[in-house]
Design an enzyme around this catalytic site. Structure first.
Site, PDB file in Angstrom:
ATOM      1  N   HIS A 182       0.876  -1.181   0.000  1.00 38.62           N
ATOM      2  CA  HIS A 182       0.000   0.000   0.000  1.00 38.62           C
ATOM      3  C   HIS A 182       0.916   1.234   0.000  1.00 38.62           C
ATOM      4  O   HIS A 182       2.027   1.178   0.520  1.00 38.62           O
ATOM      5  CB  HIS A 182      -0.832  -0.064   1.286  1.00 38.62           C
ATOM      6  CG  HIS A 182      -1.916   0.959   1.404  1.00 38.62           C
ATOM      7  ND1 HIS A 182      -1.672   2.263   1.776  1.00 38.62           N
ATOM      8  CD2 HIS A 182      -3.246   0.866   1.227  1.00 38.62           C
ATOM      9  CE1 HIS A 182      -2.822   2.917   1.821  1.00 38.62           C
ATOM     10  NE2 HIS A 182      -3.797   2.098   1.493  1.00 38.62           N
ATOM     11  N   ASP A 236       3.290  -4.465   8.001  1.00 37.79           N
ATOM     12  CA  ASP A 236       2.028  -3.737   7.903  1.00 37.79           C
ATOM     13  C   ASP A 236       0.892  -4.742   8.096  1.00 37.79           C
ATOM     14  O   ASP A 236       0.609  -5.545   7.207  1.00 37.79           O
ATOM     15  CB  ASP A 236       1.937  -3.050   6.532  1.00 37.79           C
ATOM     16  CG  ASP A 236       0.597  -2.352   6.331  1.00 37.79           C
ATOM     17  OD1 ASP A 236      -0.242  -2.374   7.255  1.00 37.79           O
ATOM     18  OD2 ASP A 236       0.397  -1.780   5.235  1.00 37.79           O
ATOM     19  N   GLN A 262      -4.275  -5.366   6.956  1.00 40.20           N
ATOM     20  CA  GLN A 262      -5.260  -6.292   6.381  1.00 40.20           C
ATOM     21  C   GLN A 262      -5.239  -7.651   7.084  1.00 40.20           C
ATOM     22  O   GLN A 262      -5.945  -8.563   6.660  1.00 40.20           O
ATOM     23  CB  GLN A 262      -4.999  -6.485   4.883  1.00 40.20           C
ATOM     24  CG  GLN A 262      -5.122  -5.229   4.048  1.00 40.20           C
ATOM     25  CD  GLN A 262      -6.549  -4.683   4.006  1.00 40.20           C
ATOM     26  OE1 GLN A 262      -7.518  -5.381   4.290  1.00 40.20           O
ATOM     27  NE2 GLN A 262      -6.673  -3.399   3.667  1.00 40.20           N
ATOM     28  N   LYS A 319     -10.057  -0.618  10.442  1.00 40.10           N
ATOM     29  CA  LYS A 319     -10.200  -1.810   9.611  1.00 40.10           C
ATOM     30  C   LYS A 319     -10.478  -3.048  10.469  1.00 40.10           C
ATOM     31  O   LYS A 319     -10.492  -4.170   9.967  1.00 40.10           O
ATOM     32  CB  LYS A 319      -8.935  -2.025   8.771  1.00 40.10           C
ATOM     33  CG  LYS A 319      -8.709  -0.955   7.692  1.00 40.10           C
ATOM     34  CD  LYS A 319      -7.570  -1.362   6.782  1.00 40.10           C
ATOM     35  CE  LYS A 319      -6.919  -0.189   6.067  1.00 40.10           C
ATOM     36  NZ  LYS A 319      -7.707   0.347   4.962  1.00 40.10           N
ATOM     37  N   CYS A 348      -4.664   2.472  -3.662  1.00 36.61           N
ATOM     38  CA  CYS A 348      -3.449   3.008  -3.035  1.00 36.61           C
ATOM     39  C   CYS A 348      -2.264   2.076  -3.267  1.00 36.61           C
ATOM     40  O   CYS A 348      -1.429   1.882  -2.375  1.00 36.61           O
ATOM     41  CB  CYS A 348      -3.645   3.257  -1.546  1.00 36.61           C
ATOM     42  SG  CYS A 348      -4.839   4.525  -1.189  1.00 36.61           S
TER      43      CYS A 348
END
Lengths: 146, 406
Positions: free
Chosen positions: B120, B197, B200, B223, B363
């Site tokens: 991202h 990261d 997700q 999220k 993104c």
């Protein structure tokens, strides 16, 4: 807004067969317009014969609305003078912003009137105005140097 | 199970125009359960005060709420200490904190930062900035044909010069779980740190930062059922201790003189200014909710949904799928295109049937370029989605091409 109003025959025809999506050899002015959030990315090219727009074309990628809008714009401005094209561009932007709702006054936008209802779809306004903003920049520059 | 879950989410039953929304944009943000909304309202309606400051009961209560959210987050991702949990506004801020406070002072010409092509922008642009500012080189791990990271690239791109490896746990476009433990082992072998990261992943699979061997792990609350504006930076204590503060101001100090300041210890050192206590209260309630449902169940629901969705999408000859060929490690994200139709037009048509998907570059512009597309459609599922949602997606997709004049 009804989908059939948005994806009307005029819009679908111009997006599927954009006659003005082509390279313009010997362009006098060229400008890239980009919607960074959605990725519509066009380059508009214009050639001049004195004060008259001799030809206009575009290349690039984008959704049906952005491509149809660029194609209709090109059709509309070929043969117009710089100041006539500038007036039409301003009229189109005013129509989309609903600052001008006078149908009689807007009539000379011709096929571009098919994009009028995009004003009801805030998420798609930027697609419709991309080519027109780009042309506006080209014409403003042209007027400032002449 | 699914239907009970659905009833916990007030927005999902509401009508927007002619339709109740079929919400398939969970990769962008999730909806919030009643318990989270109540926790936020409860904080502002019953306990609001500035934490860490006032010598009065209400401020003590606000401090309690904030600090207990930190402890809950620590247990949620199995950090060793609650000092390793820094609240930020989102994953983006957490990644910028690492870029500014860890990377900028350390890196120099000749050093390397290794990221993947599937990042991202939030885990890509800060590293470009660090590379340009320090003279370090930014290198990419590319993808194998099935969408997973290329194993050979993991082995060869991470070298003795590598100082930082920053990769996503699960790509927001491809939905594939990346082998963080393998990458971490390689990074540590060459003396680099690994930044993960988890935006997700953390709401979709059980995360244990110690098992992953992550040096830094970041995620956004919104999220994972929480409010927007609360995020988490996990960092190993020794690393965080050695880093200078990112933002300067109130609450992150020890003593302030006219010319000099000494800084507070962890975690306050990285939390300048009044923090998002209401957001932390929401995050805490979200963790409770997720743990009550359980990640075993969440993974099961998503697997059923993605299997059903892929089966039905493959029946449609005009659909191209991206990152859907991998035999394993696929989570509830499906990225696709409709033949001849731009993703934005697809999204607009689907919206007219009440189906909310994401269209565009997600993104992740370098990934789009790498995949050879300008933009794609993405449907991303979560625990409250049902097979009926996917039926509505498929039915709407069948109408797209004819509406567009094909």
């Amino acid at each position: 807004m009804e989908l059939a109003e948005l994806y009307s025959d005029i819009i679908n025809e111009h997006s599927r067969n954009p006659g003005n999506r082509r390279q313009l050899i010997n362009a006098d002015a060229q400008k890239r317009g980009h919607n960074p959030s959605c990725g519509d990315d066009i380059t508009l090219s214009v050639s001049f014969d004195g004060d008259v727009i001799a030809d206009a074309a575009f290349t690039g990628v984008g959704c049906a609305i952005s491509q149809a809008s660029a194609d209709i714009l090109s059709d509309l401005i070929i043969g117009k003078t710089v100041s006539e094209a500038k007036t039409l561009t301003e009229k189109f932007l005013a129509m989309i912003k609903r600052e001008n709702t006078d149908d009689a006054d807007l009539a000379d936008l011709d096929e571009a009137l098919a994009l009028k209802n995009i004003a009801n779809m805030p998420a798609r306004v930027k697609c419709a105005v991309l080519a027109w903003r780009t042309l506006n920049d080209i014409l403003t520059e042209r007027q400032s140097i002449s | 199970m699914n239907n009970n879950i659905l009833h916990d989410f007030p927005l999902l039953g509401k009508k927007f125009g002619d339709h109740t929304v079929t919400y398939l944009d969970n990769g962008a943000t999730t909806q919030k359960p009643d318990s989270v909304i109540k926790a936020v309202c409860g904080y502002y309606g019953g306990c609001n005060a500035n934490p860490h400051r006032g010598a009065y009961a209400l401020s003590v209560k606000a401090t309690d709420i904030y600090e207990s959210a930190r402890q809950k987050t620590q247990k949620f991702i199995n950090a060793q200490s609650s000092d390793e949990i820094i609240f930020t506004k989102n994953a983006t801020e957490a990644l910028n904190l690492i870029a500014y406070s860890y990377a900028l002072p350390r890196l120099q010409k000749g050093d390397e930062i290794v990221i993947s092509i599937a990042e991202h922008h939030s885990n890509l642009v800060p590293w470009q900035f660090v590379a340009k500012s320090t003279g370090a080189t930014l290198k990419y791990i590319y993808l194998a044909p099935d969408g997973h990271f290329d194993r050979h690239d993991i082995e060869t791109k991470i070298t003795a010069n590598t100082k930082i490896v920053a990769v996503t746990h699960i790509s927001n476009v491809l939905g594939l779980i990346n082998p963080i433990d393998t990458i971490a082992a390689k990074a540590h072998e060459v003396g680099a740190v690994i930044v993960v990261d988890g935006s997700q992943s953390v709401a979709h699979i059980a995360v244990d930062v110690q098992k992953l061997a992550a040096d830094f792990f970041v995620f956004s609350g919104h999220k994972m059922l929480s409010p927007m504006g609360i995020g988490v930076l996990y960092g190993k204590k020794a690393l965080l201790d050695a880093m200078p503060p990112f933002l300067m101001g109130g609450d992150m100090i020890e003593y302030v003189e006219e010319q000099e300041t000494t800084f507070a210890d962890l975690p306050q050192k990285f939390e300048a200014g009044t923090q998002n206590v209401g957001g932390a209260a929401g995050l805490s309630a979200a963790i409770d909710y997720l743990e009550a449902v359980g990640f075993h169940t969440i993974e099961q629901i998503e697997q059923e949904l993605i299997t059903y969705a892929l089966h039905n999408l493959r029946e449609l000859p005009f659909i191209t799928l991206y990152g859907c060929d991998a035999a394993e490690g696929k989570t509830g994200i499906v990225t696709f295109n409709v033949q001849d139709v731009h993703p934005h037009d697809v999204a607009t048509v689907l919206d007219s049937f009440g189906v909310a998907i994401r269209a565009g570059h997600h993104c992740a512009q370098p990934l789009m370029k790498y995949l050879g597309v300008n933009a794609t459609c993405r449907a991303s599922f979560y625990l409250y989605n049902t097979k009926e949602d996917i039926d509505r997606l498929i039915d709407a997709l069948k109408k797209v091409r004819s509406i567009m004049g094909y």
